[in-house]
Design a protein around this motif. Structure first.
Motif, PDB file in Angstrom:
ATOM      1  N   LYS A   1       1.451   3.021   3.888  1.00  0.00           N
ATOM      2  CA  LYS A   1       2.138   2.178   4.875  1.00  0.00           C
ATOM      3  C   LYS A   1       1.652   2.486   6.284  1.00  0.00           C
ATOM      4  O   LYS A   1       1.423   1.588   7.096  1.00  0.00           O
TER       5      LYS A   1
ATOM      6  N   ARG B   1       0.341  -0.294  -8.064  1.00  0.00           N
ATOM      7  CA  ARG B   1       0.585  -1.278  -7.015  1.00  0.00           C
ATOM      8  C   ARG B   1       1.717  -2.239  -7.331  1.00  0.00           C
ATOM      9  O   ARG B   1       2.387  -2.739  -6.408  1.00  0.00           O
TER      10      ARG B   1
ATOM     11  N   PRO C   1      -6.449  -8.107   1.939  1.00  0.00           N
ATOM     12  CA  PRO C   1      -6.230  -7.438   0.653  1.00  0.00           C
ATOM     13  C   PRO C   1      -7.343  -6.466   0.267  1.00  0.00           C
ATOM     14  O   PRO C   1      -7.084  -5.471  -0.412  1.00  0.00           O
TER      15      PRO C   1
ATOM     16  N   THR D   1       1.843  -4.446   2.263  1.00  0.00           N
ATOM     17  CA  THR D   1       1.497  -5.750   2.834  1.00  0.00           C
ATOM     18  C   THR D   1       2.460  -6.112   3.956  1.00  0.00           C
ATOM     19  O   THR D   1       2.060  -6.601   5.024  1.00  0.00           O
TER      20      THR D   1
ATOM     21  N   PRO E   1      -3.717 -10.924   6.951  1.00  0.00           N
ATOM     22  CA  PRO E   1      -3.876 -10.351   5.610  1.00  0.00           C
ATOM     23  C   PRO E   1      -5.293  -9.837   5.383  1.00  0.00           C
ATOM     24  O   PRO E   1      -6.272 -10.453   5.827  1.00  0.00           O
TER      25      PRO E   1
ATOM     26  N   TRP F   1       2.632  -2.719  -3.558  1.00  0.00           N
ATOM     27  CA  TRP F   1       1.807  -3.725  -2.880  1.00  0.00           C
ATOM     28  C   TRP F   1       2.605  -4.495  -1.832  1.00  0.00           C
ATOM     29  O   TRP F   1       2.129  -4.716  -0.720  1.00  0.00           O
TER      30      TRP F   1
ATOM     31  N   LEU G   1      -6.483  -3.189   2.032  1.00  0.00           N
ATOM     32  CA  LEU G   1      -5.308  -2.544   1.421  1.00  0.00           C
ATOM     33  C   LEU G   1      -5.637  -1.995   0.035  1.00  0.00           C
ATOM     34  O   LEU G   1      -5.132  -0.930  -0.353  1.00  0.00           O
ATOM     35  N   GLU G   2      -6.482  -2.700  -0.700  1.00  0.00           N
ATOM     36  CA  GLU G   2      -6.899  -2.180  -2.006  1.00  0.00           C
ATOM     37  C   GLU G   2      -7.630  -0.846  -1.837  1.00  0.00           C
ATOM     38  O   GLU G   2      -7.392   0.106  -2.598  1.00  0.00           O
TER      39      GLU G   2
ATOM     40  N   SER H   1      -1.714   0.941   6.861  1.00  0.00           N
ATOM     41  CA  SER H   1      -1.851  -0.476   6.508  1.00  0.00           C
ATOM     42  C   SER H   1      -2.361  -1.337   7.659  1.00  0.00           C
ATOM     43  O   SER H   1      -3.059  -2.324   7.443  1.00  0.00           O
TER      44      SER H   1
ATOM     45  N   ARG I   1       1.787  -4.055   7.132  1.00  0.00           N
ATOM     46  CA  ARG I   1       0.648  -4.586   7.889  1.00  0.00           C
ATOM     47  C   ARG I   1       1.076  -5.793   8.721  1.00  0.00           C
ATOM     48  O   ARG I   1       0.719  -5.909   9.899  1.00  0.00           O
TER      49      ARG I   1
END
Length: 325
Positions: free
Chosen positions: A160, A141, A125, A113, A123, A109, A128-129, A163, A116
């Motif tokens: 990645k 994760r 999330p 993150t 952000p 994770w 990304l999830e 992202s 990105r």
């Protein structure tokens, strides 16, 4: 007069998302890795770049991604010159490198993150999830990358690269050293990304990969781009077919009267093979069978086969350059 949204969209889709013009690369010591490459990649397509080891595939990808500087030429990526507007061009590109290198002590994770954030993206999330779930990484994760298997590390590299929501995704030998399950997972994911509008460029040694997924094929050999073609057109133009007839009685020689056909005896005279290109009218088969009957040559059964993309690729890279012109 204002253009309609439909007209604007049509015009945009007709402009290549990547345009490579006159790109060459010569390394210190005089080795020329690329020689005057010209290539357009269309928006939303899956383009497979094939070539043997050392052909220049990774060098070309590295130049487009801004990792290596070209010795000559120019590249436009999603409307941005990669030399004059590097940050904007690079932000449009996701790269999954061939080598497995990532932050071993970070969690899955944390590393996606961070990737990105490197591109200035806020952000997200939820996004990304979804990426991690699509790659079967969500349950991993919170694990450190160093604890993952090689296949899972490969999935992290893909996560990645995705992202920052790139419009262009490069996959450099994505299936190298991974198991069959991951390979098919990646194929599925690539198709889904293309359906969402992402342009995919992959280099691969697995010809099956290109045959399964690519819209167009480029073949590079000794630093030169020797062919770019729609996959289906390539298969039709350069593919060959064979008709194998198993004979009731073995033959020692092919009668001279049958010299108009491309025939070969095999299996110690027990089989006759007729070879023809895929552009040849298959009515020629009926004529051949009639001619065989006229000469009293009987067969027990027949079997047809055709060239695979791998056969075509091998013939291209071993064919002299002047023969390809």
């Amino acid at each position: 007069m204002n253009k309609s949204p439909t007209a604007s969209l049509s015009a945009e889709s007709s402009i290549p998302i990547i345009s490579v013009r006159g790109v060459s690369k010569t390394y210190a010591g005089g080795f020329q890795a690329l020689k005057n490459i010209n290539l357009d990649i269309q928006r939303g397509e899956i383009f497979a770049l094939l070539g043997p080891n050392g052909a220049g595939k990774t060098t070309l990808i590295s130049i487009v991604c801004g990792i290596v500087n070209a010795s000559a030429g120019s590249i436009i990526a999603d409307g941005h010159d990669i030399a004059r507007d590097y940050r904007a061009a690079r932000a449009a590109i996701g790269l999954v490198p061939q080598e497995l290198h990532t932050d071993a002590f970070e969690s899955v994770w944390a590393t996606v993150t961070f990737s990105r954030g490197l591109f200035g993206k806020p952000p997200n999330p939820t996004y990304l999830e979804k990426v991690l779930r699509d790659l079967s990484l969500w349950d991993k994760r919170n694990e450190k990358i160093m604890a993952l298997s090689g296949g899972m590390k490969r999935r992290v590299l893909i996560a990645k690269a995705l992202s920052h929501e790139p419009t262009i995704l490069f996959l450099d030998e994505p299936s190298a050293g991974v198991d069959v399950e991951l390979r098919h997972d990646m194929w599925r994911m690539v198709r889904e990304l293309r359906e969402q509008g992402t342009t995919i460029i992959l280099t691969t040694h697995y010809i099956e990969e290109a045959e399964q997924m690519a819209d167009r094929i480029g073949v590079i050999s000794k630093g030169e781009l020797i062919l770019v073609e729609d996959k289906e057109v390539l298969m039709r133009k350069l593919g060959n077919k064979q008709l194998t007839l198993r004979l009731r009685q073995p033959m020692s020689i092919i009668p001279a009267e049958l010299s108009n056909w491309s025939l070969t005896l095999c299996e110690h005279g027990h089989a006759l093979v007729y070879s023809f290109d895929t552009q040849t009218e298959e009515t020629g088969i009926a004529e051949l069978l009639r001619a065989l009957g006229e000469h009293g040559i009987e067969f027990k059964d027949l079997r047809s086969s055709e060239s695979s993309l791998e056969d075509i690729f091998v013939s291209l890279v071993h064919r002299p350059m002047e023969a390809q012109a």
